[in-house]
Write an enzyme that holds these catalytic residues in place. Sequence first.
Site, short mmCIF file in Angstrom:
data_model
loop_
_atom_site.label_atom_id
_atom_site.label_comp_id
_atom_site.label_asym_id
_atom_site.label_seq_id
_atom_site.Cartn_x
_atom_site.Cartn_y
_atom_site.Cartn_z
N GLU A 156 0.78 -1.23 0.00
CA GLU A 156 0.00 0.00 0.00
C GLU A 156 0.82 1.29 0.00
OE1 GLU A 156 -2.86 -0.10 3.18
OE2 GLU A 156 -3.95 -1.78 2.28
N TYR A 279 -10.93 -2.94 1.38
CA TYR A 279 -11.70 -2.85 2.62
C TYR A 279 -13.09 -2.27 2.41
CZ TYR A 279 -7.62 -4.43 5.08
OH TYR A 279 -6.59 -5.23 5.50
N GLU A 349 -5.28 -8.51 0.71
CA GLU A 349 -5.87 -8.25 2.03
C GLU A 349 -7.36 -7.99 1.87
OE1 GLU A 349 -4.28 -5.04 4.46
OE2 GLU A 349 -2.23 -5.61 3.94
N TRP A 389 -7.06 -10.51 5.85
CA TRP A 389 -6.35 -9.73 6.86
C TRP A 389 -7.17 -9.84 8.13
CZ3 TRP A 389 -1.65 -7.52 7.18
CH2 TRP A 389 -1.40 -6.83 8.37
N GLU A 396 -2.62 -2.51 15.53
CA GLU A 396 -3.29 -1.86 14.41
C GLU A 396 -2.83 -0.39 14.31
OE1 GLU A 396 -4.84 -2.73 11.72
OE2 GLU A 396 -5.46 -0.70 11.18
N TRP A 397 -1.54 -0.19 14.12
CA TRP A 397 -0.96 1.12 13.84
C TRP A 397 -1.42 2.18 14.85
CZ3 TRP A 397 2.94 -0.39 11.16
CH2 TRP A 397 2.81 -1.37 10.20
C1 GBH Z 1 -4.20 -2.10 5.67
O1 GBH Z 1 -4.39 -0.75 5.49
C2 GBH Z 1 -2.81 -2.37 6.08
O2 GBH Z 1 -2.06 -2.92 5.03
C3 GBH Z 1 -2.69 -3.24 7.30
O3 GBH Z 1 -1.41 -3.16 7.83
C4 GBH Z 1 -3.75 -2.85 8.30
O4 GBH Z 1 -3.59 -3.48 9.53
C5 GBH Z 1 -5.09 -3.18 7.71
O5 GBH Z 1 -5.24 -2.61 6.46
C6 GBH Z 1 -6.27 -2.76 8.58
O6 GBH Z 1 -6.29 -1.39 8.76
O7 GBH Z 1 -13.30 5.05 4.20
O8 GBH Z 1 -13.69 4.81 6.58
O9 GBH Z 1 -14.22 3.05 5.09
C7 GBH Z 1 -5.70 -0.38 5.17
C8 GBH Z 1 -5.87 1.08 4.93
C9 GBH Z 1 -7.36 2.94 5.07
C10 GBH Z 1 -8.18 0.85 4.27
C11 GBH Z 1 -8.80 3.39 5.32
C12 GBH Z 1 -9.58 1.29 4.54
C13 GBH Z 1 -11.08 3.13 4.37
C14 GBH Z 1 -11.72 3.55 5.64
N1 GBH Z 1 -7.24 1.52 5.09
N2 GBH Z 1 -9.68 2.71 4.43
S1 GBH Z 1 -13.33 4.17 5.35
#
Ligand code: GBH
Length: 434
Positions: A156, A279, A349, A389, A396-397
Amino acid sequence: MATNPIPQFPAGFLWGVSTSAHQIEGAADERAPSVWDAFTAEPGRVKDGSTAAVACDHFHRYREDVALLAGLGVDAYRFSVSWPRVHSPGGLDFYDRLVDELCAAGVRPVPTLFHWDLPVGLDWLDRDTADRFAHHTATVAERLGDRVGTWITLNEPAEHTLLGHALGAHAPGGRLLFDALPVAHHQLLAHGLAVRALRAAGATDVGIANSHGPTWPASHAAADLEAAAFYDILLNRLFADPLLLGRYPEGLDGLMPGDVEADLEIIAEPLDWYGVNYYAPTRVGAPQGDEIEFGGLTLPAELPFSVREIEDRPVTDFGWPVVPEGLTELLTGFRERYDDRLPPVVITENGCSYPGLDDQDRISYLDGHIRALHDALTAGVDVRGYFVWSLLDNFEWAEGYARRFGLVHVDFATLERTPKASYAWFREVLRAQR
Ligand code: GBH
């Protein structure tokens, strides 16, 4: 639960689960620091004030975790190699042991060479980091290449640029907004150089894990359509066009570094497959003049778009909407846009955060998304794999340990692993596919 069995995927379809080094390994004192260690140490950066110093202690418990993978019956395990660990005493020893353990369990190792934990001292704003990444890649490939056939360069780059350098929500905490775009270019260049390094080491199964999702305009008003189109360029096209078409999308004039022609040739190095992390879709409209709190992020008012709620949908614990058909829409859209330039697709993922051991919500999320993926297949998209995932609840960051994405529950006080209902469910899904 769902009564209808999940439709059959083609023979050879690759089923797996994903993790990343910084989120599960712990053993931070047995490696050099990454930008995530430094970021986490700053007060207020991680919500619950936690760190990944121990995380799931996977570094010491990997045998138990590989046994969980074997018990699940997955074909493949996507993990990441911690760049700082490779360049610490012990070097690649841990990954050597992990790969052996996976091979012995009959699980295909699928390493990602960078999942956000950059060594302290490096910076993606420097072009030189791309060359260093190529060197790192060659080092890893030389050591593991006799047992590893499938590789992922970056995880990503879009989210890393956006969250880490534009908005400051992730390490290294840059709030550069559009001045962060060189970070995107340097990661893409790093990817291309890494593909070349992997090819030189004999690799024949190379991909990337890019974050994508459909952008849904807030309305048909011209200002909303324009804002949504721009957001789509930033999230989707900026990271797919150079890889698949060898050029940057129009609409970023003056924002990207100057002369990129020679780099684009490297960036467009052909891939064996294209990895998508999916996601949710994003609803986007014209700017509304205010700062927006969204999905755990603060979006400054000066952005040329605003993110809106997707209404009438269940949301996960994280507040993200559950939209399985968004995955079908995304993949058929890619197929249309990139046509025969799109290599086979792997979902690297897909998953969701919910609390509890009896996680019926996660089961229904995964069930819906696997069916949506099958719909994409039926519609003619060449899909070759699907990775959940994540195997374990993990760090979770910026959310710390509050968000649980695992098929396996981790008690962060005792580090005990307990398979959730979703683990048993996914095991049965896999069995039915054999
Ligand atoms: C991934 O990032 C990462 O690769 C991983 O490390 C992490 O743990 C995992 O996902 C879970 O977070 O518009 O409110 O619906 C994902 C990055 C950014 C994806 C926000 C979903 C949309 C949120 N994400 N995004 S929303």
